[in-house]
Design a protein around this motif. Structure first.
Motif, PDB file in Angstrom:
ATOM      1  N   LEU A  40       0.830  -1.203   0.000  1.00 39.28           N
ATOM      2  CA  LEU A  40       0.000   0.000   0.000  1.00 39.28           C
ATOM      3  C   LEU A  40       0.870   1.262   0.000  1.00 39.28           C
ATOM      4  N   SER A  63      -5.788  -3.736  -4.428  1.00 47.83           N
ATOM      5  CA  SER A  63      -6.713  -3.862  -3.307  1.00 47.83           C
ATOM      6  C   SER A  63      -7.028  -5.323  -3.025  1.00 47.83           C
ATOM      7  N   ILE A  78      -4.011  -6.857  -1.299  1.00 50.83           N
ATOM      8  CA  ILE A  78      -3.862  -6.450   0.101  1.00 50.83           C
ATOM      9  C   ILE A  78      -4.983  -7.043   0.950  1.00 50.83           C
ATOM     10  N   VAL A 101     -12.083  -4.379   7.042  1.00 50.19           N
ATOM     11  CA  VAL A 101     -10.942  -4.975   6.320  1.00 50.19           C
ATOM     12  C   VAL A 101     -10.756  -4.269   4.982  1.00 50.19           C
ATOM     13  N   LEU A 102     -11.873  -3.954   4.348  1.00 55.25           N
ATOM     14  CA  LEU A 102     -11.846  -3.266   3.058  1.00 55.25           C
ATOM     15  C   LEU A 102     -11.173  -1.893   3.204  1.00 55.25           C
ATOM     16  N   PHE A 153      -8.942  -1.006   5.177  1.00 53.44           N
ATOM     17  CA  PHE A 153      -7.498  -1.142   5.335  1.00 53.44           C
ATOM     18  C   PHE A 153      -6.817  -1.503   4.028  1.00 53.44           C
ATOM     19  N   SER A 154      -7.595  -2.044   3.084  1.00 56.13           N
ATOM     20  CA  SER A 154      -6.964  -2.686   1.936  1.00 56.13           C
ATOM     21  C   SER A 154      -6.967  -1.841   0.673  1.00 56.13           C
ATOM     22  N   VAL A 155      -7.882  -0.902   0.565  1.00 59.02           N
ATOM     23  CA  VAL A 155      -7.953  -0.112  -0.656  1.00 59.02           C
ATOM     24  C   VAL A 155      -7.173   1.184  -0.432  1.00 59.02           C
ATOM     25  N   PRO A 156      -6.233   1.506  -1.316  1.00 61.87           N
ATOM     26  CA  PRO A 156      -5.477   2.749  -1.136  1.00 61.87           C
ATOM     27  C   PRO A 156      -6.431   3.954  -1.106  1.00 61.87           C
ATOM     28  N   VAL A 157      -6.111   4.896  -0.259  1.00 62.39           N
ATOM     29  CA  VAL A 157      -7.024   6.013  -0.032  1.00 62.39           C
ATOM     30  C   VAL A 157      -7.257   6.806  -1.321  1.00 62.39           C
ATOM     31  N   PHE A 158      -6.242   6.869  -2.204  1.00 62.59           N
ATOM     32  CA  PHE A 158      -6.472   7.664  -3.418  1.00 62.59           C
ATOM     33  C   PHE A 158      -7.388   6.934  -4.395  1.00 62.59           C
ATOM     34  N   VAL A 159      -7.367   5.599  -4.361  1.00 61.81           N
ATOM     35  CA  VAL A 159      -8.306   4.862  -5.206  1.00 61.81           C
ATOM     36  C   VAL A 159      -9.738   5.116  -4.727  1.00 61.81           C
ATOM     37  N   TYR A 165     -10.741   8.539  -5.948  1.00 58.70           N
ATOM     38  CA  TYR A 165     -11.090   8.603  -7.366  1.00 58.70           C
ATOM     39  C   TYR A 165     -12.415   7.903  -7.645  1.00 58.70           C
ATOM     40  N   VAL A 166     -12.665   6.788  -6.944  1.00 51.36           N
ATOM     41  CA  VAL A 166     -13.947   6.098  -7.144  1.00 51.36           C
ATOM     42  C   VAL A 166     -15.097   7.013  -6.704  1.00 51.36           C
ATOM     43  N   VAL A 209      -2.376  12.558   0.759  1.00 53.14           N
ATOM     44  CA  VAL A 209      -2.837  11.939  -0.470  1.00 53.14           C
ATOM     45  C   VAL A 209      -4.165  12.539  -0.933  1.00 53.14           C
ATOM     46  N   VAL A 243      -5.511  14.288  -4.494  1.00 52.80           N
ATOM     47  CA  VAL A 243      -6.610  13.792  -5.327  1.00 52.80           C
ATOM     48  C   VAL A 243      -7.640  14.890  -5.571  1.00 52.80           C
TER      49      VAL A 243
END
Lengths: 291, 313
Positions: free
Chosen positions: A220, A265, A268, B137-138, B140-146, B149-150, B256, B260
């Protein structure tokens, strides 16, 4: 699998980890997803349809088409090829970071836990290191040392070390009061022997769990560093720098961020779920409490 | 109590001093000429000399350090190598947007995460519990910039509910401010909620197993009272702690998110400084955010006894 043979005692947590008993469906799916991602990225150089760096000005920013299943980027490079190849370096950076952070943290934590005089100094330094927001510290390290793979790994590793040190130290402090360690000291075992024979095995289980979390957070962080312009230079694609390059074209082609973002994602997520399962397995006390 | 507060405040000094040593060492102990590193490969000898002069790199290390700490204590964070303005005034000009988005994030996160964690623990192993855990869990796993953008893709470009990027200060009205600040704050909220909800759930689960909860239920206390008065109050200290330690996460996230959403805050200032190799600014930002982190955690530490009167110093 070697699960029915008699494993050496230190290997037991590792084998239990591989066996993944009844922890619901989530860890199994996670393991499968991770396996697919790892196999795809490992085999990438042989299976991708295009050279990830090959530009084709005739097909810039195109959608899915023949020969380019996921479309192309602003230089006409194949997105699928770039995403699969990019995973290699992202995963490699993650794995290297996890190994180096755990190894260094283990050594420093052992020293802190076992030697009272060193403890105070080391732990104050760790406190200070933890007070520095890890992203900013990593940014500064890359800004100073240049955007090479090595400096990115170092930049991600250094902020992770204090957490490992704290963990190892706590385990060592608890273990050194145990009768068998006191007995070993009384019997005059040499210090390295006590540390390696009696204390390292105690740290193994929590370190495996911590290692998976570091792996996830390192992948990440690599992406975030690249995104901010402080990552590995774009000559070698990583999930992070593919997304960073896609920023400019987000409005016309969001896939440039979404596809690598999705892979990253999923990867991770899978690692985190496996880490949770490993934690529950290796520490039944936590399992009872958290879930 | 007063003695404890004083001791706790004094304990900040060695930590900050060590942070300062680290930040100082970062540049000076990097192999090679620090001035050359800052100036880049294309620098002329005159430029190098100017940087050495501006950052005091010509003097012996200990003198440099003492001078630098002395300047810091007087509030002098140095001068930008690019714009030649004092770093402190650059930060002051950019602080408002960051602070307001951070506060909005904390407010939204706590209002969402604590009830989520309480419900997850209360309805342990229910669909709601699994939903909260999956979300966390999600997060923690998805980068904050993604995530950012979503959100832009869905809420701004597809639905047109919010402006795509930009920032309006709160002084030009709460409505316009919220319209711009909501999506960035929501983006940051997803990671912060993940952290706090998880912690709340874990601690609530532990507390809900205690004897006094059974007693409270047995004497017929309404469930809401049991949950919030008896249980949550006892689970408050670890939850507060994680809000404090998560502050570092928030800082990273702000840097970040501002990029964005194109918000002129201190995060953007930092990113621009990296790209321009404006080391005094990077250095000041690390020091300032570390200081904020230590400060936030100090305040949280001191508030423990308010939430848990058993804690006395």
């Amino acid at each position: 699998m070697a699960q029915d043979t008699q494993p050496a005692s230190a290997m037991q947590p590792l084998l239990r980890l591989i066996r993944l008993p009844n922890f619901g469906i989530a860890p199994k799916i996670a393991a499968l997803v991770l396996l697919v991602i790892v196999v795809l990225t490992l085999l990438a150089p042989w299976i991708v349809p295009h050279d990830p760096l090959a530009m084709d000005p005739l097909v810039r920013l195109k959608g899915p088409m023949e020969g380019h299943p996921l479309g192309t980027d602003n230089f006409g490079r194949d997105i699928l090829s770039r995403v699969l190849i990019g995973g290699r370096l992202s995963l490699a950076i993650g794995i290297a970071t996890a190994i180096v952070a755990v190894a260094l943290g283990l050594v420093i934590g052992m020293v802190a836990g076992f030697f009272r005089t060193a403890d105070a100094i080391i732990m104050r330094m760790m406190d200070a290191l933890m007070a520095i927001p890890s992203i900013l510290l990593a940014i500064a390290l890359v800004a100073l040392n240049g955007p090479s793979v090595g400096s990115v790994i170092a930049a991600i590793t250094i902020p992770e070390i204090p957490r490992v040190v704290r963990l190892v130290r706590a385990v060592v402090l608890a273990a050194r009061e145990e009768p068998y360690v006191e007995a070993a000291i009384a019997l005059g075992s040499s210090m390295p022997k006590i540390l390696i024979r009696h204390l390292v095995p105690n740290t193994l289980a929590p370190l495996i769990v911590q290692g998976t979390y570091i792996l996830a957070s390192a992948i990440l962080t690599e992406a975030i560093l690249s995104f901010l312009g402080a990552g590995v230079s774009t000559e070698t694609p990583t999930w992070g720098n593919i997304m960073a390059e896609g920023r400019m074209f987000f409005r016309i082609k969001p896939e440039l961020i979404l596809y690598p973002g999705l892979m990253l994602s999923l990867c991770i997520l899978a690692i985190n779920l496996l880490g949770d399962a490993a934690r529950d397995m290796l520490d039944p006390r936590l399992k009872k409490r958290a879930g | 109590m007063l003695g404890y507060i004083l001791r706790r405040i004094l304990a900040v000094i060695p930590v900050m001093l060590l942070v300062a040593v680290f930040v100082f060492a970062l540049l000076r102990l990097t192999p090679g000429d620090p001035a050359a590193i800052i100036a880049g490969d294309m620098a002329t000898p005159a430029q190098l000399e100017r940087i050495r002069e501006a950052m005091g790199l010509n003097q012996p290390l200990h003198i440099q350090f003492i001078t630098w700490v002395g300047q810091l204590l007087r509030g002098d964070l140095g001068t930008s190598l690019i714009s030649n303005t004092p770093v402190s005034s650059m930060i002051a000009a950019r602080f408002g947007p960051t602070l307001s988005i951070a506060l909005l994030t904390i407010l939204m996160s706590v209002c969402l995460a604590v009830p989520m964690g309480v419900i997850a623990a209360w309805k342990h192993r229910s669909a709601a519990d699994y939903a909260v855990m999956s979300f966390s869990v999600l997060g923690f796993s998805v980068p904050v910039f993604v995530i950012g953008y979503v959100f832009i893709l869905i809420f701004s470009l597809k639905l047109g509910w919010f402006p795509v990027q930009g920032y309006t200060p709160i002084s030009s009205g709460l409505g316009p401010f919220l319209l711009n600040a909501f999506l960035p704050a929501l983006t940051l909220t997803t990671i912060y909620v993940a952290l706090i909800a998880r912690m709340t759930r874990a601690n609530m689960l532990e507390v809900l197993g205690e004897d006094y909860i059974r007693t409270a239920r047995a004497k017929g206390a309404p469930e809401r009272r049991v949950l919030f008065r008896h249980a949550l109050k006892n689970a408050a200290v670890p939850i507060l702690t994680v809000i404090g330690t998560g502050f570092a996460l928030l800082i990273g996230g702000v840097v970040v998110t501002e990029t964005v959403f194109n918000i002129p805050g201190i995060g953007r200032l930092t990113v621009d400084a990296i790209l321009a190799r404006d080391y005094p600014v990077i250095q000041a930002m690390i020091l300032l955010t570390s200081f904020l982190y230590v400060l936030v955690n100090l305040v949280i530490d001191l508030s423990y006894s308010f939430f848990d009167p058993r804690i006395r110093y």
